[in-house]
Design a protein around this motif. Structure first.
Motif, short mmCIF file in Angstrom:
data_model
loop_
_atom_site.label_atom_id
_atom_site.label_comp_id
_atom_site.label_asym_id
_atom_site.label_seq_id
_atom_site.Cartn_x
_atom_site.Cartn_y
_atom_site.Cartn_z
N HIS A 1 0.85 -1.18 0.00
CA HIS A 1 0.00 0.00 0.00
C HIS A 1 0.89 1.24 0.00
O HIS A 1 2.06 1.18 0.41
CB HIS A 1 -0.90 0.03 1.24
N LEU A 2 0.34 2.35 -0.45
CA LEU A 2 1.08 3.61 -0.37
C LEU A 2 1.45 3.90 1.08
O LEU A 2 0.63 3.75 1.98
CB LEU A 2 0.25 4.76 -0.94
N GLY A 3 2.69 4.30 1.30
CA GLY A 3 3.13 4.61 2.64
C GLY A 3 3.73 3.44 3.39
O GLY A 3 4.23 3.61 4.50
N ASP A 4 3.67 2.24 2.81
CA ASP A 4 4.26 1.07 3.46
C ASP A 4 5.78 1.22 3.54
O ASP A 4 6.40 1.90 2.71
CB ASP A 4 3.94 -0.21 2.69
N SER A 5 6.36 0.56 4.53
CA SER A 5 7.82 0.55 4.67
C SER A 5 8.39 -0.72 4.05
O SER A 5 7.88 -1.83 4.29
CB SER A 5 8.22 0.61 6.15
N ILE A 6 9.45 -0.56 3.26
CA ILE A 6 10.19 -1.69 2.69
C ILE A 6 11.66 -1.45 2.96
O ILE A 6 12.18 -0.35 2.73
CB ILE A 6 9.93 -1.85 1.18
N SER A 7 12.33 -2.47 3.46
CA SER A 7 13.76 -2.38 3.68
C SER A 7 14.47 -2.63 2.36
O SER A 7 14.31 -3.69 1.74
CB SER A 7 14.21 -3.41 4.72
N VAL A 8 15.26 -1.65 1.93
CA VAL A 8 16.03 -1.75 0.69
C VAL A 8 17.50 -1.83 1.06
O VAL A 8 18.10 -0.83 1.47
CB VAL A 8 15.76 -0.55 -0.24
N SER A 9 18.05 -3.02 0.99
CA SER A 9 19.43 -3.26 1.41
C SER A 9 19.70 -2.68 2.80
O SER A 9 20.72 -2.04 3.04
CB SER A 9 20.42 -2.71 0.39
N GLY A 10 18.74 -2.90 3.68
CA GLY A 10 18.91 -2.49 5.07
C GLY A 10 18.43 -1.11 5.42
O GLY A 10 18.50 -0.72 6.59
N VAL A 11 17.91 -0.37 4.45
CA VAL A 11 17.45 1.00 4.69
C VAL A 11 15.92 1.03 4.59
O VAL A 11 15.35 0.64 3.57
CB VAL A 11 18.04 1.98 3.68
N CYS A 12 15.27 1.47 5.64
CA CYS A 12 13.82 1.57 5.65
C CYS A 12 13.37 2.72 4.76
O CYS A 12 13.66 3.89 5.05
CB CYS A 12 13.32 1.78 7.07
N LEU A 13 12.66 2.41 3.68
CA LEU A 13 12.15 3.42 2.76
C LEU A 13 10.63 3.32 2.65
O LEU A 13 10.05 2.27 2.88
CB LEU A 13 12.78 3.26 1.37
N THR A 14 10.01 4.43 2.28
CA THR A 14 8.55 4.51 2.19
C THR A 14 8.11 4.41 0.74
O THR A 14 8.64 5.12 -0.13
CB THR A 14 8.04 5.82 2.80
N VAL A 15 7.15 3.54 0.48
CA VAL A 15 6.61 3.38 -0.87
C VAL A 15 5.78 4.61 -1.24
O VAL A 15 4.82 4.95 -0.54
CB VAL A 15 5.74 2.11 -0.96
N THR A 16 6.16 5.28 -2.33
CA THR A 16 5.43 6.47 -2.77
C THR A 16 4.55 6.21 -3.99
O THR A 16 3.51 6.86 -4.15
CB THR A 16 6.41 7.62 -3.09
#
Length: 214
Positions: free
Chosen positions: A36-51
């Motif tokens: 969902h929009l606003g979900d958090s996904i770890s990208v190579s260890g970095v927490c990023l927000t789905v836009t």
């Protein structure tokens, strides 16, 4: 919150670079199954927000603080990245507590195969040394791993064949950067001990001047 158990390898499709910021578009499949929009996904260890997202990719912004304190700035189109969705409350907890907040960037010092294991030694910023414990936990590029060696020169982890195949660490070369997140419990304990040992300072005129309030 994450576990450090990587769900899939994504591929960087597009990078829009600012002066000290990035917009990443990453091709993926599994982590997008319930996104969902606003979900958090770890990208190579970095927490990023789905836009933004589709069935095949998602986009996330990297702000200046993350740009300067992680290895994401070194990514190029086509690069592979470790991906993990935020931990589900009803799921198994197979790794350790990983926040997705990188503490520092290290670099691969050496790689050595022994039987079915790959030993990887990684340098680290000196200020992180107090958080490393032999057979303790560490997250490297978001992967939960056990420390099998801790020296002034670096930390050593051992990768089983599954981890070699399913994460990006084994494919990296000597000199490549690695995102390091120290064990969360070790950081809390270290912070509490540091506060306990530090001398108590009241709010004085000198303290206000030191911090630019006067």
């Amino acid at each position: 919150m994450f576990t450090g158990i990587i769900e899939e390898l994504g591929t960087v499709e597009r990078i829009v670079r600012g002066g000290r910021s990035l917009q990443l578009t990453i091709a993926a499949k599994k982590v997008l199954e319930d996104v969902h929009l606003g979900d958090s996904i770890s990208v190579s260890g970095v927490c990023l927000t789905v836009t933004t997202f589709t069935k095949t990719h998602f986009t996330a912004d990297v702000m200046p603080e993350t740009f300067t304190s992680t290895a994401l700035a070194a990514l190029t189109p086509g690069a592979r990245v470790n991906l993990e969705r935020a931990m589900a409350a009803n799921g198994r907890f197979g790794g350790h507590f990983v926040s997705g907040h990188v503490d520092g960037v290290g670099h691969i010092v050496s790689k050595k195969h022994e039987e079915n294991a790959l030993y990887v030694t990684i340098s680290y910023p000196e200020e992180l040394s107090r958080y490393f414990l032999y057979k303790g936990s560490v997250a490297l590029d978001g992967t939960s791993l056990t420390l099998f060696g801790v020296t002034d020169e670096g930390i050593t982890v051992s990768l089983i064949p599954h981890t070699q195949d399913e994460t990006i660490l084994a494919s990296k070369s000597v000199g490549d950067p690695v995102n390091i997140e120290c064990d969360m419990l070790a950081k809390y304990v270290g912070s509490m001990l540091e506060k306990k040992e530090a001398p108590k300072r009241g709010i004085t005129m000198d303290l206000l001047k030191e911090n630019g309030y006067l």
